[in-house]
Design a protein around this motif. Structure first.
Motif, PDB file in Angstrom:
ATOM      1  N   GLY A  11       0.796  -1.227   0.000  1.00 14.79           N
ATOM      2  CA  GLY A  11       0.000   0.000   0.000  1.00 14.79           C
ATOM      3  C   GLY A  11       0.828   1.277   0.000  1.00 14.79           C
ATOM      4  O   GLY A  11       0.347   2.337  -0.372  1.00 14.79           O
ATOM      5  N   LYS A  12       2.047   1.192   0.485  1.00 15.52           N
ATOM      6  CA  LYS A  12       2.904   2.389   0.523  1.00 15.52           C
ATOM      7  C   LYS A  12       4.332   1.981   0.215  1.00 15.52           C
ATOM      8  O   LYS A  12       4.718   0.817   0.363  1.00 15.52           O
ATOM      9  N   ASN A  13       5.093   2.986  -0.208  1.00 16.10           N
ATOM     10  CA  ASN A  13       6.470   2.743  -0.590  1.00 16.10           C
ATOM     11  C   ASN A  13       7.386   2.909   0.623  1.00 16.10           C
ATOM     12  O   ASN A  13       7.197   3.818   1.418  1.00 16.10           O
ATOM     13  N   LEU A  14       8.356   2.014   0.765  1.00 14.25           N
ATOM     14  CA  LEU A  14       9.311   2.147   1.868  1.00 14.25           C
ATOM     15  C   LEU A  14      10.491   3.030   1.469  1.00 14.25           C
ATOM     16  O   LEU A  14      11.089   2.839   0.409  1.00 14.25           O
ATOM     17  N   ARG A  15      10.767   4.016   2.327  1.00 13.16           N
ATOM     18  CA  ARG A  15      12.029   4.756   2.211  1.00 13.16           C
ATOM     19  C   ARG A  15      12.728   4.584   3.553  1.00 13.16           C
ATOM     20  O   ARG A  15      12.311   5.181   4.552  1.00 13.16           O
ATOM     21  N   LEU A  16      13.727   3.744   3.528  1.00 18.02           N
ATOM     22  CA  LEU A  16      14.362   3.307   4.769  1.00 18.02           C
ATOM     23  C   LEU A  16      14.891   4.471   5.611  1.00 18.02           C
ATOM     24  O   LEU A  16      14.814   4.444   6.839  1.00 18.02           O
ATOM     25  N   GLN A  17      15.402   5.489   4.945  1.00 17.22           N
ATOM     26  CA  GLN A  17      15.941   6.650   5.663  1.00 17.22           C
ATOM     27  C   GLN A  17      14.891   7.299   6.558  1.00 17.22           C
ATOM     28  O   GLN A  17      15.226   7.930   7.558  1.00 17.22           O
ATOM     29  N   GLU A 222      15.606  -1.863   0.677  1.00 12.18           N
ATOM     30  CA  GLU A 222      14.504  -1.038   0.184  1.00 12.18           C
ATOM     31  C   GLU A 222      13.893  -1.643  -1.084  1.00 12.18           C
ATOM     32  O   GLU A 222      12.671  -1.815  -1.169  1.00 12.18           O
ATOM     33  N   ASP A 223      14.743  -2.003  -2.030  1.00 11.70           N
ATOM     34  CA  ASP A 223      14.243  -2.584  -3.286  1.00 11.70           C
ATOM     35  C   ASP A 223      13.493  -3.877  -3.023  1.00 11.70           C
ATOM     36  O   ASP A 223      12.414  -4.101  -3.566  1.00 11.70           O
ATOM     37  N   CYS A 224      14.081  -4.725  -2.197  1.00 11.57           N
ATOM     38  CA  CYS A 224      13.471  -6.045  -2.015  1.00 11.57           C
ATOM     39  C   CYS A 224      12.165  -5.941  -1.232  1.00 11.57           C
ATOM     40  O   CYS A 224      11.193  -6.617  -1.565  1.00 11.57           O
ATOM     41  N   ILE A 225      12.129  -5.069  -0.224  1.00 13.27           N
ATOM     42  CA  ILE A 225      10.884  -4.941   0.555  1.00 13.27           C
ATOM     43  C   ILE A 225       9.792  -4.321  -0.321  1.00 13.27           C
ATOM     44  O   ILE A 225       8.652  -4.807  -0.346  1.00 13.27           O
ATOM     45  N   ASN A 226      10.142  -3.304  -1.080  1.00 17.63           N
ATOM     46  CA  ASN A 226       9.126  -2.695  -1.952  1.00 17.63           C
ATOM     47  C   ASN A 226       8.604  -3.687  -2.997  1.00 17.63           C
ATOM     48  O   ASN A 226       7.441  -3.639  -3.379  1.00 17.63           O
ATOM     49  N   ALA A 227       9.462  -4.592  -3.424  1.00 13.04           N
ATOM     50  CA  ALA A 227       9.056  -5.526  -4.485  1.00 13.04           C
ATOM     51  C   ALA A 227       8.304  -6.751  -3.948  1.00 13.04           C
ATOM     52  O   ALA A 227       7.622  -7.439  -4.711  1.00 13.04           O
ATOM     53  N   THR A 228       8.439  -7.026  -2.649  1.00 10.70           N
ATOM     54  CA  THR A 228       7.869  -8.286  -2.141  1.00 10.70           C
ATOM     55  C   THR A 228       6.877  -8.087  -0.991  1.00 10.70           C
ATOM     56  O   THR A 228       6.485  -9.062  -0.351  1.00 10.70           O
ATOM     57  N   ALA A 229       6.520  -6.837  -0.715  1.00 12.61           N
ATOM     58  CA  ALA A 229       5.536  -6.572   0.343  1.00 12.61           C
ATOM     59  C   ALA A 229       4.140  -6.753  -0.252  1.00 12.61           C
ATOM     60  O   ALA A 229       3.778  -6.042  -1.194  1.00 12.61           O
ATOM     61  N   THR A 230       3.400  -7.703   0.267  1.00 12.51           N
ATOM     62  CA  THR A 230       2.049  -7.966  -0.257  1.00 12.51           C
ATOM     63  C   THR A 230       1.073  -8.121   0.909  1.00 12.51           C
ATOM     64  O   THR A 230       1.490  -8.353   2.048  1.00 12.51           O
ATOM     65  N   GLN A 231      -0.198  -8.027   0.608  1.00 14.59           N
ATOM     66  CA  GLN A 231      -1.226  -8.227   1.638  1.00 14.59           C
ATOM     67  C   GLN A 231      -1.077  -9.609   2.283  1.00 14.59           C
ATOM     68  O   GLN A 231      -1.210  -9.766   3.481  1.00 14.59           O
ATOM     69  N   ARG A 232      -0.827 -10.589   1.428  1.00 16.64           N
ATOM     70  CA  ARG A 232      -0.757 -11.962   1.923  1.00 16.64           C
ATOM     71  C   ARG A 232       0.524 -12.250   2.685  1.00 16.64           C
ATOM     72  O   ARG A 232       0.552 -13.152   3.526  1.00 16.64           O
ATOM     73  N   ALA A 233       1.581 -11.563   2.329  1.00 16.12           N
ATOM     74  CA  ALA A 233       2.877 -11.812   2.978  1.00 16.12           C
ATOM     75  C   ALA A 233       3.548 -10.472   3.253  1.00 16.12           C
ATOM     76  O   ALA A 233       4.479 -10.064   2.551  1.00 16.12           O
ATOM     77  N   PRO A 234       3.058  -9.774   4.282  1.00 17.88           N
ATOM     78  CA  PRO A 234       3.563  -8.422   4.548  1.00 17.88           C
ATOM     79  C   PRO A 234       4.965  -8.406   5.152  1.00 17.88           C
ATOM     80  O   PRO A 234       5.404  -9.384   5.759  1.00 17.88           O
TER      81      PRO A 234
END
Ligand code: AMP
Ligand code: MG
Length: 287
Positions: A11-17, A222-234
Motif C-alpha cells: 500500500g505504501k512505498n518504503l524509504r528506509l531513511q 529497500e528494493d526487495c521490501i518494496n518488491a515483495t511486500a504484499t497483503q498476503r505476505a507483509p
C-alpha cells in the motif's frame, strides 16, 4: 498501539531513511509495553496451541536484519514463549556446495514447518536478494548464462512473490520482519562483542566488511521490501535499537497474525463422539 505504521503490504512505498530505528516517543511507555509484551505472548501461545491442534494452517516468520540487530535474541526472548513442540527454528548461513547445486529455494522449502506449527527462519530466502545482490554473488554461481542478466533480481522478486502466494494458497501465512538497527547502535553492539569474552563467539571480522556496505544494504533492503511486500505476505520494518521495543512489536505482530488465522480446537468426529458415553461410563466404573 497499532503496528500498522510499521507494516508494508504494497500500500505504501518504503524509504528506509525515513523509518525510525528506535522507540522514540514510546520510550516513556516502556514499563507498560514490557508488561503488554508478556500478556501478548501469553495470548499468542494459547492461539498457537489451537493452531497445533487444528493442524490446517502453518505460520512462517522470516527474520532479516544486519549483523547485531537482534535476530538471535528475538528468537530467544519472544518465540521461546511458544510451546517448543509446535515451534521450528532454522538459521541460514552461507549456502554450501550441495545447497548451491540446487535452486535457492530448495533449502528453504525443506525448512518449512508442517501445517499446525510456527516456523521461524533466522535469515531466509531473502538473503538471496540481499547479500547476493550486494556482493554480486550470482556471478560466481554455476548458472547458465540465460539465467543471469540485467533482470536477475527482478525475476527473483517475482519468484519470491509467487513462492509466498503459493504458500498462502497451501495453508501458510508468511510474515517478514526487518529489524532496522542504526549504524550507531550496531557499532555499540560490535564493541560490546569485543569487550565481553562471553560474546566473543558472536564476533566476526567479516561483519565489519558488511558494515562498510551500509548504503548498499539500505538500497538492497529497500528494493526487495518494496518488491515483495504484499497483503498476503507483509513486511514489518521494526525499530531495533531498543530490544524491549522490538520484542513488544513482534509480540503484537505474532498475536495479531495468529488471531487473524483464527484457529479453533477441532471437535471430536461424529463417530468418536458417539463412543464417548460408553468410554466415560467404563472409565468411571473401573479403577
Ligand atoms: P550469522 O547470521 O551471523 O550466523 O551469519 C550468517 C551469514 O550467512 C551471513 O553473513 C549471511 O549473509 C550469510 N548467508 C545466509 N544466507 C545466505 C545466502 N543465501 N547466500 C549467501 N550468504 C548467505
Ligand atoms: Mg553474524
Amino acid at each position: 498501539m497499532s503496528i500498522k505504521s510499521y507494516r508494508f503490504d504494497g500500500g505504501k512505498n518504503l524509504r528506509l531513511q525515513e523509518e525510525p530505528t528506535d522507540a522514540g516517543e514510546h520510550k516513556k511507555e516502556k514499563a507498560e509495553l514490557v508488561s503488554r509484551t508478556a500478556e501478548n505472548l501469553r495470548k499468542a501461545a494459547m492461539l498457537a496451541e489451537k493452531l497445533y491442534a487444528a493442524g490446517c494452517e502453518g505460520l512462517v516468520v522470516a527474520i532479516q536484519a544486519r549483523d547485531a540487530a537482534g535476530k538471535d535474541s528475538l528468537v530467544k526472548h519472544v518465540f521461546s514463549a511458544l510451546n517448543p513442540q509446535l515451534l521450528e527454528v532454522h538459521s541460514f548461513k552461507s549456502p554450501n556446495e550441495h545447497e548451491l547445486s540446487h535452486d535457492y529455494l530448495w533449502r528453504i522449502v525443506q525448512a518449512l514447518p508442517p501445517r499446525g506449527k510456527v516456523g521461524v527462519l533466522n535469515r531466509s530466502h531473502y538473503e538471496d536478494v540481499l547479500v547476493v545482490k550486494v556482493h554480486h554473488l550470482e556471478k560466481t554461481y554455476r548458472l547458465a548464462p540465460r539465467c543471469l542478466g540485467e533482470d536477475f533480481f527482478e525475476k527473483r522478486y517475482r519468484q519470491l512473490r509467487h513462492f509466498e502466494d503459493y504458500l498462502y494458497e497451501n495453508g501458510y501465512r508468511v510474515v517478514k520482519l526487518f529489524l532496522n538497527v542504526s549504524r550507531e547502535e550496531q557499532k555499540k553492539r560490535f564493541l560490546d562483542r569485543i569487550e565481553r569474552e562471553d560474546k566473543h563467539w558472536k564476533l566476526s571480522t567479516a561483519d565489519m566488511k558488511e558494515r562498510s556496505l551500509w548504503a548498499e544494504y539500505d538500497a538492497a533492503y529497500e528494493d526487495c521490501i518494496n518488491a515483495t511486500a504484499t497483503q498476503r505476505a507483509p513486511w514489518y520494518v521494526l525499530p531495533a535499537d531498543n530490544k524491549w521495543y522490538t520484542r513488544y512489536l513482534v509480540s503484537e505482530i505474532l498475536l495479531e497474525t495468529l488471531a487473524d488465522m483464527n484457529p479453533e480446537f477441532p471437535p471430536l468426529s461424529a463417530s468418536e463422539l458417539a463412543l464417548v458415553p460408553s468410554v466415560k461410563a467404563e472409565l468411571e466404573s473401573g479403577t
